[in-house]
Design an enzyme around this catalytic site. Structure first.
Site, PDB file in Angstrom:
ATOM      1  N   SER A 128       0.821  -1.194  -0.055  1.00  0.00           N
ATOM      2  CA  SER A 128      -0.097  -0.098   0.027  1.00  0.00           C
ATOM      3  C   SER A 128       0.847   1.082  -0.142  1.00  0.00           C
ATOM      4  O   SER A 128       2.022   1.344   0.528  1.00  0.00           O
ATOM      5  CB  SER A 128      -0.899  -0.032   1.309  1.00  0.00           C
ATOM      6  N   LYS A 183      -4.064  -6.848   3.066  1.00  0.00           N
ATOM      7  CA  LYS A 183      -4.276  -5.832   2.296  1.00  0.00           C
ATOM      8  C   LYS A 183      -5.683  -5.691   1.949  1.00  0.00           C
ATOM      9  O   LYS A 183      -6.022  -4.458   1.869  1.00  0.00           O
ATOM     10  CB  LYS A 183      -3.288  -6.287   1.109  1.00  0.00           C
ATOM     11  N   HIS A 186      -7.395  -3.969   4.621  1.00  0.00           N
ATOM     12  CA  HIS A 186      -6.919  -2.685   4.827  1.00  0.00           C
ATOM     13  C   HIS A 186      -7.646  -1.781   3.837  1.00  0.00           C
ATOM     14  O   HIS A 186      -7.990  -0.524   4.062  1.00  0.00           O
ATOM     15  CB  HIS A 186      -5.184  -2.710   4.289  1.00  0.00           C
ATOM     16  N   ASN A 187      -7.853  -2.167   2.395  1.00  0.00           N
ATOM     17  CA  ASN A 187      -8.634  -1.454   1.402  1.00  0.00           C
ATOM     18  C   ASN A 187      -9.937  -1.131   1.741  1.00  0.00           C
ATOM     19  O   ASN A 187     -10.445   0.089   1.483  1.00  0.00           O
ATOM     20  CB  ASN A 187      -8.381  -2.237   0.280  1.00  0.00           C
ATOM     21  N   GLU A 190     -10.145   1.568   4.012  1.00  0.00           N
ATOM     22  CA  GLU A 190      -9.688   2.909   3.444  1.00  0.00           C
ATOM     23  C   GLU A 190     -10.920   3.082   2.626  1.00  0.00           C
ATOM     24  O   GLU A 190     -11.228   4.405   2.712  1.00  0.00           O
ATOM     25  CB  GLU A 190      -8.542   2.441   2.247  1.00  0.00           C
TER      26      GLU A 190
END
Length: 470
Positions: A128, A183, A186-187, A190
């Site tokens: 990221s 990940k 995480h996105n 986000e």
């Protein structure tokens, strides 16, 4: 010929910048692209003493030290499978393939098994930070065989972003698909974070009546305190960015947001695992709604309430407190999904370490993450982030503001799905009754699905009186 430290396949934006980052840190890097023109363009326009281009895949592999380390920075999906199948016959047992793209974690688990059959180690590596992060230091989430991680650790810890305490934003995550799973979520976080910021913007602009210059000033002030983060900082800059046509660029951008799928994957996985991440799902749905062609028709035929302006520091502070409180909930949901996945897939995730590598380099980097790291250091088995003393105090102190802002937004006709779902999550978690007893009674009535009782152990079915005509 002097053999090189690592090879990078894929010379598009991310691959080329990661290669340069590695080269800057003293690693000898071989680069290769399926189409030779990109390799030629890269080595010609961005020459580096530690980088050498190759135009034949076998020669590229032959240039690497054993165990060979090959990083794939290519489009997720079928291209990754195709490249793996090309590499396996020309690699030796013990060599390592690293997929640094946004691959679906289930595909990564399958690829780990496929490569293992050939004696090759496969890593799914979440990265990221975008183009600038790749060049100057991203957040890196490697998942794969723990025993061979030391082979790649020096490279990736060197090129990773460094947090304020100097620690690299890279840590071993877990076996097979763990890195890409982390990940993915995480996105998803986000998505929720950006949706919350956009809702704060709508409130300030259309309920508060503030112009872009004032909103920029407000966001810059927020970025000096507990909301300090990459996204708040760049939002403040965006509101101040002038357009050649006059005014600010943000007002000329079509009100429709895109998405590449990682947020949607996160939402789907949460349903499979039975974890409430309603804010992330709401953020995905908000992007879907932003692209609905029927919005123009709806604006003409659905009557909206007249806006009543809310001005003053008290309103601005209520929006800020609501944003911070809802942000806590978004991370609480995301980390609850990590907890479930760790149990489901046997990954033994270290939640404090995960939070710590988000502190710099990545899109969701924020001061806030230091508190999450501290929470899991104090209690690695913390059931929900909201139960940590620091975050619990914030929720109890700020929830009145969040309730006020959600009610105000609804009465004014301003869509705030992320704010609203944050409040719903807090209420559902803390309410003694959520109506599930009636749902279970309905299920038992029409389908004999049984229920449990509050007064005795066991599973029961009731012979309901039928009061309707079949």
């Amino acid at each position: 010929m002097e053999l090189r430290d690592i090879g990078v396949v894929g010379m598009a934006v991310m691959g080329s910048n990661l290669a340069l980052n590695m080269a800057d840190h003293g690693f000898a890097v071989s680069v290769y692209n399926y189409t030779p023109d990109l390799t030629e363009k890269f080595v010609t326009e961005r020459p580096h003493d530690n980088i050498k281009g190759y135009y034949d895949l076998k020669e590229f592999i032959g240039s690497l030290k054993k165990p060979r380390k090959i990083m794939l920075m290519i489009m997720a999906g079928a291209p990754v499978d195709s490249m793996i199948e090309q590499l396996i016959p020309i690699l030796d047992a013990g060599d390592i393939i690293i997929d640094g793209g946004n691959s679906y974690f289930g595909d990564t688990r399958r690829r780990c098994e496929r490569c293992s059959e050939a004696g090759i180690h496969f890593y799914g590596m979440g990265i990221s930070g975008g183009e600038n992060g790749a060049r100057r230091g991203p957040s890196i989430m490697p998942g794969g065989n723990k025993d061979t991680y030391p082979e790649i650790q020096p490279v990736y810890e060197a090129i990773a972003a460094k947090a304020a305490d100097g620690k690299p934003c890279c840590t071993y995550i877990g076996e097979d698909g763990a890195g890409h799973y982390v990940k993915m979520v995480h996105n998803g976080i986000e998505y929720a974070d950006m949706q919350l910021i956009s809702e704060a913007y709508l409130l300030l602009k259309y309920v508060g009546g503030y112009d872009n210059a004032k909103i920029s000033e407000i966001f810059h002030q927020w970025n000096q305190g507990e909301l300090k983060s990459f996204l708040i900082g760049i939002a403040a800059d965006i509101f101040a960015e002038d357009d050649e046509a006059g005014g600010q660029v943000v007002d000329y951008i079509v009100d429709a947001a895109g998405q590449k799928g990682t947020g949607r994957w996160t939402s789907i996985e949460s349903m499979k695992q039975g974890v409430d991440i309603s804010m992330i799902t709401a953020a995905c749905n908000a992007r879907v709604m932003s692209n609905q062609p029927g919005r123009k028709v709806a604006q003409e035929v659905i009557h909206k309430p007249a806006l009543t302006k809310q001005e003053g520091e008290a309103f601005i502070e209520a929006v800020r407190q609501s944003l911070y409180t809802a942000k806590i909930v978004a991370y609480a949901q995301g980390f609850s999904l990590y907890r479930s996945a760790s149990e489901t897939y046997g990954w033994n995730l270290d939640y404090g370490s995960i939070a710590s590598i988000f502190r710099a380099g990545c899109i969701i980097q924020a001061e806030f993450l230091n508190k999450i790291t501290e929470a899991y250091e104090k209690n690695p088995n913390l059931e929900n982030l909201m139960f940590d003393e620091f975050f619990l105090d914030k929720i109890n102190a700020n929830q009145a503001s969040l309730r006020k802002i959600v009610c105000l937004a609804v009465s004014e006709g301003i869509p705030v799905p992320a704010y609203a779902n944050a409040m719903e999550y807090i209420d559902a978690y803390s309410s003694p009754r959520v109506g599930a007893n009636l749902i279970q009674a309905l299920r038992d009535y029409f389908g004999a699905h049984t229920f449990k009782r509050v007064d005795k152990e066991g599973t029961f079915h009731h012979q309901w009186k039928e009061h309707y005509t079949k």
